[in-house]
Structure formats: C-alpha cells, structure tokens
Design an enzyme around this catalytic site. Sequence first.
Site, PDB file in Angstrom:
ATOM      1  N   GLN A 262      -0.115  -2.492  14.729  1.00  0.00           N
ATOM      2  CA  GLN A 262       0.539  -3.153  13.588  1.00  0.00           C
ATOM      3  C   GLN A 262       1.814  -3.844  14.024  1.00  0.00           C
ATOM      4  O   GLN A 262       2.458  -3.365  14.637  1.00  0.00           O
ATOM      5  CB  GLN A 262       0.769  -2.321  12.493  1.00  0.00           C
TER       6      GLN A 262
ATOM      7  N   LYS B 113     -13.963  -2.262   4.029  1.00  0.00           N
ATOM      8  CA  LYS B 113     -13.117  -2.362   5.083  1.00  0.00           C
ATOM      9  C   LYS B 113     -13.410  -1.314   6.126  1.00  0.00           C
ATOM     10  O   LYS B 113     -13.980   0.023   5.946  1.00  0.00           O
ATOM     11  CB  LYS B 113     -11.693  -1.643   4.817  1.00  0.00           C
TER      12      LYS B 113
ATOM     13  N   ARG C 120      -5.298   8.688   2.845  1.00  0.00           N
ATOM     14  CA  ARG C 120      -5.994   8.747   4.187  1.00  0.00           C
ATOM     15  C   ARG C 120      -6.158  10.021   4.598  1.00  0.00           C
ATOM     16  O   ARG C 120      -5.249  10.795   4.910  1.00  0.00           O
ATOM     17  CB  ARG C 120      -5.342   7.845   5.277  1.00  0.00           C
TER      18      ARG C 120
ATOM     19  N   ARG D 238      -5.854  -8.664  13.980  1.00  0.00           N
ATOM     20  CA  ARG D 238      -4.981  -8.722  12.929  1.00  0.00           C
ATOM     21  C   ARG D 238      -4.399 -10.144  12.665  1.00  0.00           C
ATOM     22  O   ARG D 238      -3.733 -10.211  11.657  1.00  0.00           O
ATOM     23  CB  ARG D 238      -3.832  -7.643  13.165  1.00  0.00           C
TER      24      ARG D 238
ATOM     25  N   GLU E  97      -9.923  10.787   8.744  1.00  0.00           N
ATOM     26  CA  GLU E  97      -9.812   9.115   9.257  1.00  0.00           C
ATOM     27  C   GLU E  97      -8.512   9.109   9.504  1.00  0.00           C
ATOM     28  O   GLU E  97      -8.212   7.936   9.226  1.00  0.00           O
ATOM     29  CB  GLU E  97     -10.399   8.564   8.117  1.00  0.00           C
TER      30      GLU E  97
ATOM     31  N   GLU F  67       0.880  -1.226  -0.134  1.00  0.00           N
ATOM     32  CA  GLU F  67       0.095   0.092  -0.070  1.00  0.00           C
ATOM     33  C   GLU F  67       0.976   1.410  -0.059  1.00  0.00           C
ATOM     34  O   GLU F  67       1.901   1.493   0.848  1.00  0.00           O
ATOM     35  CB  GLU F  67      -0.821  -0.282   1.185  1.00  0.00           C
TER      36      GLU F  67
ATOM     37  N   HIS G 203     -12.763   4.555   8.909  1.00  0.00           N
ATOM     38  CA  HIS G 203     -11.749   4.404   9.982  1.00  0.00           C
ATOM     39  C   HIS G 203     -12.346   5.267  11.190  1.00  0.00           C
ATOM     40  O   HIS G 203     -12.407   6.603  10.856  1.00  0.00           O
ATOM     41  CB  HIS G 203     -10.393   4.983   9.512  1.00  0.00           C
TER      42      HIS G 203
END
Length: 255
Positions: free
Chosen positions: A235, A170, A82, A212, A86, A46, A143
């Site tokens: 993450q 998503k 993004r 995740r 958000e 991404e 988000h």
Amino acid sequence: MNAVVVRDIEIGIGQPKICISITGRNRLEILNQLNVIKDLCFDIVEWRVDFFEEISDLIAVKEILLDIDGILVNKPVLFTFRSSLEGGQKWIPADQYSDLIYTAIATGVVDLTDVELFLGDKFVENLIMQVHRLGAKVIVSNHDFSKTPSKEKIVDRLKNMEYIGADIAKIAVMPKTKRDVLALLNATLDVEDRIEIPVVTMAMGNLGMITRISGEIFKSAITFGAGFAASAPGQMPVQDLKQIISVLHRNLEIY
C-alpha cells in the site's frame, strides 16, 4: 457491470474508490488514527476490527463505530474482520464472527461488511442474506499471502462470489514474479464481461503496486491506500495514490 451505491459513492463506475484502513489496537489508537486521516482525500474507511484488543466486547465495538461516524461524517464504512488464515490478526469461531458483523450493522454506521469466501458457501450465503436484511452490502473476499493462483482459479473464485450473493467480489494475491501480476490483471480483465457485480483485485507487495493504480483500466473498483499505516504489503500513501489515479483518469478522458 452494475455499480454498488453506498451513501453518495458509486463503486464500480469511473475512478477506483480509495479506501483507508483503521488498525488501532484500542480506542485511543483508533481515535488518533481517525484524527490523522480525517482531512485526507479518500472515499471509504475500513475498520479492521481484528486489530482491536476488545473484540469480544460488543459494546466497545459499537462505541468505536459511533466514534468513526462522528469524526468521519457521512464517510462510507467498511467493517472487516480479517482472520489469521487470510493474513489477519486473529481467529474467532463462526458464531462470534456472525454476531460481530450483525452487531456492527445494527448500529446503522456500517455500509459494507467483508465476508471471507473460504468460510464455506452455505455459511457465507446465509450470512449475506442476513446482512442484506439488515440493510448493508457485502464484499466477499479471498486473500492469498503465499502465492498467486492461476488466472482460471482467480476467475472461478470471482464468479463464485457473485453466485453466492456478493455485492462486490474481492481477491488479493501475493505475486512472486511479474507473470503473477499479469495473471491477476488478466483475470480481472477477463471477468469484466462475465459477472455483473463490481470486482476488486490487487497483487500485494512492491511487485504488485501497479495493480493498485490501474483499476480504472482493468476495472478494479476499489484500491487501498495507507493513511496512518499500511494494512497490507504494497500500500502506498493515500496522497500519492490519489494523485496518480487522478492523473491517469484525466489523461484517459483525453484519449
């Protein structure tokens, strides 16, 4: 659920596909990140273009995409702006947002683009139609960095994403309690038999880390890992993420 195929990756079947985000502010930083991650085990890259300082220079945007394609050969590319609304780095007007996406897809490098749900149904529907005409697919996203909506609201948003034409739906939320994490997982499970497109859901932060790695069980089709640096709270390093997902997959096959 119908899989979405980009290059040789089937999103929505089997293990959740692992995505790494590129977040460099300039070409030098981006090239450095690409060279760090190129030998890691992941499925999708991404480009978080909202980090890029030259975002208004469409020629520079094209050049970065060609860099990505040249270094990560045949790796599916997700193009994401993004917005600051958000959790992103900046805000741009709607016409610039559209032009940015169309320019990126016209390079032939971009397979998927992210479009934020709350830009408005009509705007998003039109953008999706144009992206499809250009030959790419769309992840419609939402988000919430402040809270976790109710299970019912999460389900409704995912269903609406499908209704307005998303290829993948998503949602990412911020849990305050373990029950918030359960609400997100319950919504993911609940929507499995109610929409036909792949779903991507996650609860952010350390509290939501379980979301995740549990995608194969709850049917969340993509998970995001940190290759160079995390692009969202919670993450984990992509090497750890890959190992855990592979172990779960192997044992799920046994049972």
